[in-house]
Motif scaffolding. Structure first.
Motif, PDB file in Angstrom:
ATOM      1  N   TRP A  59      -2.746   0.705  -3.631  1.00 55.82           N
ATOM      2  CA  TRP A  59      -4.026   1.099  -4.216  1.00 55.82           C
ATOM      3  C   TRP A  59      -5.082   0.085  -3.816  1.00 55.82           C
ATOM      4  O   TRP A  59      -4.831  -1.115  -3.842  1.00 55.82           O
ATOM      5  N   GLN A  60      -6.238   0.589  -3.428  1.00 54.80           N
ATOM      6  CA  GLN A  60      -7.321  -0.276  -2.988  1.00 54.80           C
ATOM      7  C   GLN A  60      -8.558   0.015  -3.823  1.00 54.80           C
ATOM      8  O   GLN A  60      -8.845   1.190  -4.090  1.00 54.80           O
ATOM      9  N   GLU A  61      -9.272  -1.028  -4.179  1.00 57.08           N
ATOM     10  CA  GLU A  61     -10.517  -0.817  -4.930  1.00 57.08           C
ATOM     11  C   GLU A  61     -11.524  -0.082  -4.053  1.00 57.08           C
ATOM     12  O   GLU A  61     -11.578  -0.302  -2.835  1.00 57.08           O
ATOM     13  N   ALA A  62     -12.287   0.805  -4.662  1.00 62.46           N
ATOM     14  CA  ALA A  62     -13.282   1.569  -3.899  1.00 62.46           C
ATOM     15  C   ALA A  62     -14.408   0.651  -3.428  1.00 62.46           C
ATOM     16  O   ALA A  62     -14.733  -0.347  -4.092  1.00 62.46           O
ATOM     17  N   GLU A  63     -14.962   1.016  -2.256  1.00 57.74           N
ATOM     18  CA  GLU A  63     -16.063   0.187  -1.734  1.00 57.74           C
ATOM     19  C   GLU A  63     -17.324   0.358  -2.583  1.00 57.74           C
ATOM     20  O   GLU A  63     -18.085  -0.586  -2.776  1.00 57.74           O
ATOM     21  N   ARG A  64     -17.521   1.603  -3.042  1.00 56.46           N
ATOM     22  CA  ARG A  64     -18.706   1.856  -3.869  1.00 56.46           C
ATOM     23  C   ARG A  64     -18.327   1.738  -5.341  1.00 56.46           C
ATOM     24  O   ARG A  64     -17.247   2.195  -5.748  1.00 56.46           O
ATOM     25  N   PRO A  65     -19.197   1.137  -6.148  1.00 57.37           N
ATOM     26  CA  PRO A  65     -18.869   1.004  -7.574  1.00 57.37           C
ATOM     27  C   PRO A  65     -18.904   2.365  -8.266  1.00 57.37           C
ATOM     28  O   PRO A  65     -19.653   3.261  -7.885  1.00 57.37           O
ATOM     29  N   GLY A  66     -18.085   2.488  -9.284  1.00 52.78           N
ATOM     30  CA  GLY A  66     -18.041   3.723 -10.067  1.00 52.78           C
ATOM     31  C   GLY A  66     -17.026   4.712  -9.573  1.00 52.78           C
ATOM     32  O   GLY A  66     -16.778   5.732 -10.221  1.00 52.78           O
ATOM     33  N   LEU A  67     -16.461   4.457  -8.407  1.00 56.16           N
ATOM     34  CA  LEU A  67     -15.452   5.370  -7.867  1.00 56.16           C
ATOM     35  C   LEU A  67     -14.053   4.815  -8.135  1.00 56.16           C
ATOM     36  O   LEU A  67     -13.873   3.590  -8.198  1.00 56.16           O
ATOM     37  N   PRO A  68     -13.084   5.721  -8.292  1.00 53.02           N
ATOM     38  CA  PRO A  68     -11.732   5.241  -8.607  1.00 53.02           C
ATOM     39  C   PRO A  68     -11.071   4.585  -7.395  1.00 53.02           C
ATOM     40  O   PRO A  68     -11.492   4.816  -6.257  1.00 53.02           O
ATOM     41  N   PRO A  69     -10.065   3.777  -7.636  1.00 49.77           N
ATOM     42  CA  PRO A  69      -9.335   3.184  -6.503  1.00 49.77           C
ATOM     43  C   PRO A  69      -8.711   4.251  -5.615  1.00 49.77           C
ATOM     44  O   PRO A  69      -8.413   5.351  -6.074  1.00 49.77           O
ATOM     45  N   ARG A  70      -8.555   3.907  -4.361  1.00 51.55           N
ATOM     46  CA  ARG A  70      -7.993   4.868  -3.395  1.00 51.55           C
ATOM     47  C   ARG A  70      -6.630   4.392  -2.927  1.00 51.55           C
ATOM     48  O   ARG A  70      -6.350   3.201  -2.886  1.00 51.55           O
ATOM     49  N   HIS A  71      -5.841   5.378  -2.517  1.00 54.07           N
ATOM     50  CA  HIS A  71      -4.539   5.063  -1.934  1.00 54.07           C
ATOM     51  C   HIS A  71      -4.766   4.759  -0.466  1.00 54.07           C
ATOM     52  O   HIS A  71      -5.433   5.528   0.227  1.00 54.07           O
ATOM     53  N   ALA A  72      -4.227   3.663  -0.009  1.00 51.22           N
ATOM     54  CA  ALA A  72      -4.414   3.279   1.401  1.00 51.22           C
ATOM     55  C   ALA A  72      -3.047   3.131   2.064  1.00 51.22           C
ATOM     56  O   ALA A  72      -2.053   2.806   1.393  1.00 51.22           O
ATOM     57  N   TYR A  73      -3.032   3.379   3.354  1.00 42.42           N
ATOM     58  CA  TYR A  73      -1.749   3.412   4.080  1.00 42.42           C
ATOM     59  C   TYR A  73      -1.853   2.618   5.374  1.00 42.42           C
ATOM     60  O   TYR A  73      -2.907   2.579   6.014  1.00 42.42           O
ATOM     61  N   ARG A  74      -0.720   2.048   5.750  1.00 49.11           N
ATOM     62  CA  ARG A  74      -0.610   1.471   7.087  1.00 49.11           C
ATOM     63  C   ARG A  74       0.858   1.469   7.496  1.00 49.11           C
ATOM     64  O   ARG A  74       1.750   1.559   6.645  1.00 49.11           O
ATOM     65  N   LEU A  75       1.099   1.372   8.797  1.00 49.57           N
ATOM     66  CA  LEU A  75       2.471   1.442   9.295  1.00 49.57           C
ATOM     67  C   LEU A  75       3.210   0.142   8.990  1.00 49.57           C
ATOM     68  O   LEU A  75       2.616  -0.945   9.034  1.00 49.57           O
ATOM     69  N   THR A  76       4.478   0.249   8.723  1.00 50.01           N
ATOM     70  CA  THR A  76       5.326  -0.936   8.603  1.00 50.01           C
ATOM     71  C   THR A  76       5.724  -1.361  10.021  1.00 50.01           C
ATOM     72  O   THR A  76       5.353  -0.702  11.004  1.00 50.01           O
ATOM     73  N   ALA A  77       6.499  -2.425  10.112  1.00 47.34           N
ATOM     74  CA  ALA A  77       6.941  -2.892  11.439  1.00 47.34           C
ATOM     75  C   ALA A  77       7.755  -1.806  12.140  1.00 47.34           C
ATOM     76  O   ALA A  77       7.548  -1.532  13.336  1.00 47.34           O
TER      77      ALA A  77
END
Lengths: 100, 158
Positions: A59-77
């Motif tokens: 979970w990542q905090e939203a860049e803009r205030p007032g918006l809920p956190p977003r799910h973020a993804y990246r590849l593992t090794a």
């Protein structure tokens, strides 16, 4: 002949997109825009890659205030290895097609 | 309420439904899909995204159904076949006799009476015996006094 896992066109497009921004946390909507995959296709793929240990999510905090956190993804090794293999295969196949 | 607001509301409702329909509701994936809606500026795009989320949830739900082993599947098929055989035999036993026609109600006139004939009686004919010729059929009027007399006693007709 059984198909290799994670070799569908959609999965390869998704892995290629992750590889282009390797190390960067990506969001679902951005991935959808970049790959052209709809959410109905994208999320099952993300879930499957995550179950296979090829993708990590947080979970990542939203860049803009007032918006809920977003799910973020990246590849593992392991995911990066697979993405690189597939990219290499794609290049090889493309060259073979040009030469033929 | 403007159409843009309505579309946004619809998108939010669909996304909520998708989150609920997802197996293990409240899972990070269900929440991820639902919350992503808030980061999509275009309302129409948000609706399309939410519809996709519903589809993804239904797909995940279908994949989560318990799988049936081959042995169990064969057992179920065999049991169904045996049951159908028993039902078939029972029906065959009951269908062996003839079914009587339905009886009319007490005060109901039957549509037709099989024992009575409503056609006019055929005209009486007298066959004149002729030794050397073919018999000739002649019609006799109903009021002819010789109607019931034997043919041999009748006067020769012209």
């Amino acid at each position: 002949m059984p198909r290799r896992p994670n070799s569908s066109r959609q999965t390869r497009a998704l892995l290629a997109s992750f590889l282009d921004h390797s190390g960067t946390w990506r969001h679902g909507y951005d991935l959808s825009k970049e790959t052209g995959l709809r959410s109905g296709t994208l999320y099952p793929l993300l879930m499957r890659l995550s179950e296979q240990g090829l993708l990590e999510a947080r979970w990542q905090e939203a860049e803009r205030p007032g918006l809920p956190p977003r799910h973020a993804y990246r590849l593992t090794a392991a995911g990066l290895v697979l993405a690189r293999e597939q990219a290499l295969e794609a290049i090889t196949a493309e060259r073979a097609g040009v030469l033929a | 309420m403007t159409s843009a607001t309505r579309a946004r509301l619809l998108a939010v409702m669909l996304a909520r439904h998708a989150a609920r329909a997802m197996p293990g509701a409240g899972s990070p994936w269900a929440e991820a899909m639902r919350r992503e809606i808030d980061h999509i500026a275009d309302d129409a795009e948000a609706v399309r995204w939410a519809l996709g989320c519903v589809l993804a949830s239904y797909r995940a739900r279908l994949l989560q159904r318990p799988t049936v082993s081959a042995r169990t599947a064969w057992r179920q098929i065999a049991a169904s076949g045996a049951l159908m055989l028993v039902i078939g035999l029972a029906l065959l036993d009951n269908a062996g006799g003839q079914t009587p026609p339905p009886k009319p109600a007490f005060d109901e006139k039957p549509a037709f009476d099989e024992t009575a004939c409503d056609l006019a009686p055929p005209p009486a004919v007298c066959r004149l015996p002729c030794a050397d010729r073919l018999p000739v059929e002649r019609q006799i009027a109903p009021d002819d006094p010789n109607r019931d007399a034997p043919c041999s006693s009748k006067s020769k007709m012209p």
